[in-house]
Design a protein around this motif. Structure first.
Motif, short mmCIF file in Angstrom:
data_model
loop_
_atom_site.label_atom_id
_atom_site.label_comp_id
_atom_site.label_asym_id
_atom_site.label_seq_id
_atom_site.Cartn_x
_atom_site.Cartn_y
_atom_site.Cartn_z
N ALA A 176 -5.17 15.09 0.12
CA ALA A 176 -5.81 14.16 1.07
C ALA A 176 -7.04 13.50 0.46
O ALA A 176 -7.31 12.31 0.71
CB ALA A 176 -6.18 14.90 2.35
N SER A 177 -7.77 14.23 -0.35
CA SER A 177 -8.94 13.66 -1.01
C SER A 177 -8.54 12.52 -1.95
O SER A 177 -9.15 11.45 -1.95
CB SER A 177 -9.67 14.76 -1.78
N GLU A 178 -7.50 12.75 -2.72
CA GLU A 178 -7.01 11.70 -3.63
C GLU A 178 -6.42 10.54 -2.83
O GLU A 178 -6.63 9.37 -3.18
CB GLU A 178 -5.97 12.26 -4.59
N HIS A 179 -5.67 10.87 -1.78
CA HIS A 179 -5.07 9.84 -0.92
C HIS A 179 -6.16 8.91 -0.38
O HIS A 179 -6.01 7.68 -0.41
CB HIS A 179 -4.31 10.54 0.22
N GLU A 180 -7.25 9.49 0.10
CA GLU A 180 -8.37 8.68 0.62
C GLU A 180 -8.92 7.77 -0.48
O GLU A 180 -9.22 6.59 -0.25
CB GLU A 180 -9.46 9.58 1.17
N HIS A 181 -9.06 8.31 -1.67
CA HIS A 181 -9.57 7.53 -2.81
C HIS A 181 -8.62 6.37 -3.13
O HIS A 181 -9.07 5.24 -3.36
CB HIS A 181 -9.75 8.45 -4.02
N TRP A 182 -7.32 6.64 -3.14
CA TRP A 182 -6.34 5.58 -3.43
C TRP A 182 -6.39 4.48 -2.38
O TRP A 182 -6.36 3.31 -2.71
CB TRP A 182 -4.93 6.15 -3.51
N VAL A 216 0.84 -1.20 0.00
CA VAL A 216 0.00 0.00 0.00
C VAL A 216 0.88 1.25 0.00
O VAL A 216 0.65 2.19 -0.77
CB VAL A 216 -0.97 -0.01 1.20
N GLU A 217 1.90 1.26 0.84
CA GLU A 217 2.77 2.43 0.94
C GLU A 217 3.48 2.70 -0.39
O GLU A 217 3.59 3.85 -0.81
CB GLU A 217 3.80 2.22 2.05
N ALA A 218 3.94 1.66 -1.06
CA ALA A 218 4.62 1.84 -2.35
C ALA A 218 3.67 2.47 -3.37
O ALA A 218 4.07 3.38 -4.11
CB ALA A 218 5.15 0.50 -2.86
N ASP A 219 2.43 2.00 -3.40
CA ASP A 219 1.45 2.58 -4.33
C ASP A 219 1.17 4.04 -3.99
O ASP A 219 1.08 4.89 -4.88
CB ASP A 219 0.15 1.78 -4.31
N LEU A 220 1.02 4.33 -2.70
CA LEU A 220 0.75 5.71 -2.30
C LEU A 220 1.92 6.62 -2.65
O LEU A 220 1.72 7.73 -3.13
CB LEU A 220 0.45 5.78 -0.80
N ARG A 221 3.14 6.15 -2.41
CA ARG A 221 4.33 6.94 -2.77
C ARG A 221 4.34 7.25 -4.26
O ARG A 221 4.59 8.39 -4.67
CB ARG A 221 5.62 6.18 -2.40
N GLU A 222 4.08 6.24 -5.06
CA GLU A 222 4.09 6.43 -6.51
C GLU A 222 2.98 7.38 -6.95
O GLU A 222 3.19 8.26 -7.77
CB GLU A 222 3.96 5.08 -7.21
N PRO A 277 6.70 11.48 2.86
CA PRO A 277 7.07 12.24 4.06
C PRO A 277 6.54 13.68 4.05
O PRO A 277 6.09 14.19 5.07
CB PRO A 277 8.60 12.21 4.06
N ARG A 278 6.57 14.30 2.91
CA ARG A 278 6.04 15.67 2.80
C ARG A 278 4.53 15.67 3.05
O ARG A 278 4.00 16.53 3.75
CB ARG A 278 6.38 16.22 1.41
#
Length: 155
Positions: A120-126, A31-37, A48-49
């Protein structure tokens, strides 16, 4: 034991829990790798940012650098560079702390808050897509179990 589940029924509980930990770790890394990408390609930013902005978004009055690093559980040095870039980009403001010449308080600017809300909106969607194999009840149940581990581990 089935071919899909190689765990023997007589396996010691410690081995079962170790297997659970390894699967949690693998899932977290996936999950973290996908979010980073996604953050990199969609917003030209880093996890981190994003984490720093997320922390600052919870405190309208801002946080001292030491509070921010403590909240994120990283060193002041790790946070300093990220904060400097956020300031340069107009997403954060760094202010002196009255009575403490060495301390500074950081908060998001309006521009930073707006940008974080967009991310954050996109992050939640991902995250929703990445964990989409779980139904709402399953997600709630797993969250409750993980909360239990966190509570008991904090004692």
């Amino acid at each position: 034991m089935t071919s899909a589940d190689p765990t023997p029924l007589s396996e010691p509980t410690s081995k079962t829990r170790l297997r659970l930990w390894l699967k949690l770790l693998k899932a977290t890394r996936l999950v973290e790798a996908d979010l980073r990408e996604n953050l990199r390609t969609e917003f030209g930013t880093t996890l981190p940012r994003f984490d720093v902005m997320a922390a600052l978004s919870q405190y309208a009055d801002g946080l001292k650098m030491s509070e921010l690093s403590g909240l994120l559980r990283v060193s002041n040095g790790n946070v300093t560079g990220i904060v400097e870039r956020l300031v340069e980009d107009g997403f954060a403001l760094r202010e002196a702390v009255p009575g403490d010449r060495r301390a500074s308080r950081v908060r998001l600017t309006r521009k930073g808050a707006e940008e974080f809300a967009r991310q954050a909106s996109e992050h939640e969607h991902w995250v929703d897509e990445l964990l989409g194999a779980l139904g709402p009840e399953e997600a709630t149940g797993m969250t409750e179990q993980l909360d239990r581990i966190l509570r008991e581990g904090a004692q």
